[in-house]
Design an enzyme around this catalytic site. Structure first.
Site, PDB file in Angstrom:
ATOM      1  N   TRP A 102       0.468  -1.069   0.148  1.00  0.00           N
ATOM      2  CA  TRP A 102      -0.149  -0.107   0.055  1.00  0.00           C
ATOM      3  C   TRP A 102       0.750   1.426  -0.189  1.00  0.00           C
ATOM      4  CZ3 TRP A 102      -4.646  -0.188  -2.320  1.00  0.00           C
ATOM      5  CH2 TRP A 102      -4.741  -1.894  -1.507  1.00  0.00           C
ATOM      6  N   ASP A 174      -2.279   7.112   6.813  1.00  0.00           N
ATOM      7  CA  ASP A 174      -3.265   6.103   5.588  1.00  0.00           C
ATOM      8  C   ASP A 174      -3.610   4.948   6.725  1.00  0.00           C
ATOM      9  OD1 ASP A 174      -4.496   3.965   4.178  1.00  0.00           O
ATOM     10  OD2 ASP A 174      -3.189   3.771   2.891  1.00  0.00           O
ATOM     11  N   LYS A 198     -12.931  -1.713   5.745  1.00  0.00           N
ATOM     12  CA  LYS A 198     -11.581  -2.733   6.347  1.00  0.00           C
ATOM     13  C   LYS A 198     -12.166  -2.959   8.323  1.00  0.00           C
ATOM     14  CE  LYS A 198      -8.912  -2.985   2.913  1.00  0.00           C
ATOM     15  NZ  LYS A 198      -8.183  -1.698   2.449  1.00  0.00           N
TER      16      LYS A 198
HETATM   17  C1  LIG Z   1      -7.264  -1.213   1.658  1.00  0.00           C
HETATM   18  C2  LIG Z   1      -6.503  -0.246   1.280  1.00  0.00           C
HETATM   19  C3  LIG Z   1      -6.095   0.665   0.694  1.00  0.00           C
HETATM   20  C4  LIG Z   1      -6.986   1.006  -0.563  1.00  0.00           C
HETATM   21  O1  LIG Z   1      -8.652   1.134  -0.170  1.00  0.00           O
HETATM   22  P1  LIG Z   1      -9.939   0.850  -1.616  1.00  0.00           P
HETATM   23  O2  LIG Z   1     -10.721   1.821  -0.360  1.00  0.00           O
HETATM   24  O3  LIG Z   1      -9.886  -0.419  -2.206  1.00  0.00           O
HETATM   25  O4  LIG Z   1      -8.857   2.315  -2.248  1.00  0.00           O
HETATM   26  C5  LIG Z   1      -5.464   1.564   0.986  1.00  0.00           C
HETATM   27  N1  LIG Z   1      -4.354   1.553   2.146  1.00  0.00           N
HETATM   28  C6  LIG Z   1      -4.510  -0.070   2.959  1.00  0.00           C
HETATM   29  C7  LIG Z   1      -3.298   0.418   3.684  1.00  0.00           C
HETATM   30  C8  LIG Z   1      -5.591  -0.786   3.022  1.00  0.00           C
HETATM   31  O5  LIG Z   1      -5.843  -1.807   3.389  1.00  0.00           O
END
Ligand SMILES: *Cc1c(COP(=O)(O)O)cnc(C)c1O
Length: 362
Positions: A102, A174, A198
């Site tokens: 990521w 993030d 998540k």
């Molecule tokens: C799942 C995830 C993303 C991407 O998320 P989307 O909503 O599919 O764009 C980005 N960063 C992390 C840490 C993730 O777990």
């Protein structure tokens, strides 16, 4: 209905009581005669839903008054572009910490807008640890510092918050896969973002928490929908927000408050993660590649001693109601995602199954 435990990395398990409440309110929300899906986002009913969500979230995370909470769309991936577009301002470079799949995606997107300085990286060790801050080489000219607080695929979590020596440079995180899994001091950050699917709610909602002084002018030609300031001025109603995802996320946050808040959920999350990690530490049948201090409480990757048993493991797990355990295609092996909504019985059942499987195949 058979009891299933869903270890998907995302979209992921939601609290059962939340789904039951959503079911009960599906056709008629609080006597309105409408489903939340059918409501105008500018009507009083929906405004009360989004305001309650924001108030509960502010209370739960103790978000300071000088931060805005934005409810956006586009997923965390859209933030990979929005962050540089809005935070570079007059600068041309940014610092990124590279700890996995990521962060790599965030880095590649940022490269379209600025010079990226990789201030620290664990790539040479196959992304199995979180570089401690004495290994970070921050650039004093950076517009911001970006890191991924929990690498969902690699199962590497920062169990500490970086300290910014130059407090004028904002820290950006993030937190898609670990926000609300533990208490957090929001005031240490310039910006936090997370896709909801998540640990917060359903797919479709992207949460941004941003310090107000960072709501300045974005790069020229930035589309309005990529402009934080425009979203903030319009209270996330610049266009139609993801109303149903906002509603469900509101129910999840209310559930978290009711069970005791972030201190309580952190203790539960530690207990759940320990059940799995203790097994790895006492068995040579299973192996977790991540450095002990940086093991994620949310996403637990592991391999079997003999990978030719992988398919049998997944099939028998499924027969026992334990699903979505296959590791990400980029790393292989297994991964158990055990977000807030995964009950401890689910993890206990998984561990019991794993012990039994190891015993039978030793
Ligand atoms: C799942 C995830 C993303 C991407 O998320 P989307 O909503 O599919 O764009 C980005 N960063 C992390 C840490 C993730 O777990």
């Amino acid at each position: 209905m058979e009891q299933i435990y869903n270890f998907s990395a995302g979209p992921a398990v939601l609290p059962k009581t939340v789904l039951q409440q959503a079911r009960d309110e599906m056709l008629d929300w609080h006597g309105s005669g409408m489903s939340v899906m059918e409501m105008s986002h500018r009507g009083n009913e929906f405004i009360s839903i989004i305001e309650n969500l924001e108030n509960d979230l502010r209370e739960l995370l103790d978000i300071p008054q000088n931060y805005k909470v934005l409810f956006l769309q586009g997923g965390a991936s859209s933030q990979f572009a929005m962050v540089p577009m809005n935070l570079l301002q007059n600068k041309t470079q940014a610092d990124y910490i590279n700890t996995g799949e990521w962060s790599k995606k965030a880095i590649n997107e940022a490269k379209q807008f600025c010079t990226v300085n990789i201030a620290a990286s664990s790539e040479q060790m196959h992304f199995t640890y979180a570089p401690t801050q004495d290994q970070w080489h921050l650039d004093p000219a950076a517009a911001y510092v970006h890191y991924t607080s929990n690498e969902t695929i690699g199962g590497v979590e920062f169990n500490w918050v970086p300290k910014m020596l130059d407090t004028h440079i904002p820290l950006v995180a993030d937190m898609s896969s670990n926000l609300l899994s533990r208490p957090l001091d929001v005031s240490l950050f310039g910006l936090i973002y997370a896709g909801a699917q998540k640990n917060l709610g359903p797919a479709g909602l992207t949460l941004v928490i941003i310090r107000e002084d960072l709501l300045a002018s974005p790069l020229a030609n930035t589309p309005t929908l990529f402009n934080y300031q425009a979203h903030a001025k319009n209270n996330s109603m610049l266009n139609t927000p993801p109303t149903y995802a906002i509603y469900i996320t509101g129910l999840v946050i209310a559930w978290l408050k009711k069970i005791g808040g972030l201190e309580t959920i952190e203790q539960i999350n530690i207990s759940k993660a320990n059940l799995l990690y203790d097994l790895f530490d006492t068995s040579d049948f299973y192996h977790c590649p991540v450095t002990k201090s940086d093991r994620s409480r949310m996403n637990v990757p592991f391999t079997l001693k003999d990978p030719s048993l992988d398919n049998a493991f997944l099939e028998q797990a499924k027969d026992n109601g334990l699903i979505q355990l296959k590791g990400h295609r980029s790393v292989g092996g297994m991964r158990a995602s055990i977000y807030n909504a995964m009950p401890i019985e689910g993890v206990a059942n998984l561990v019991a199954f794993m012990k039994d499987f190891a015993h039978k195949n030793a």
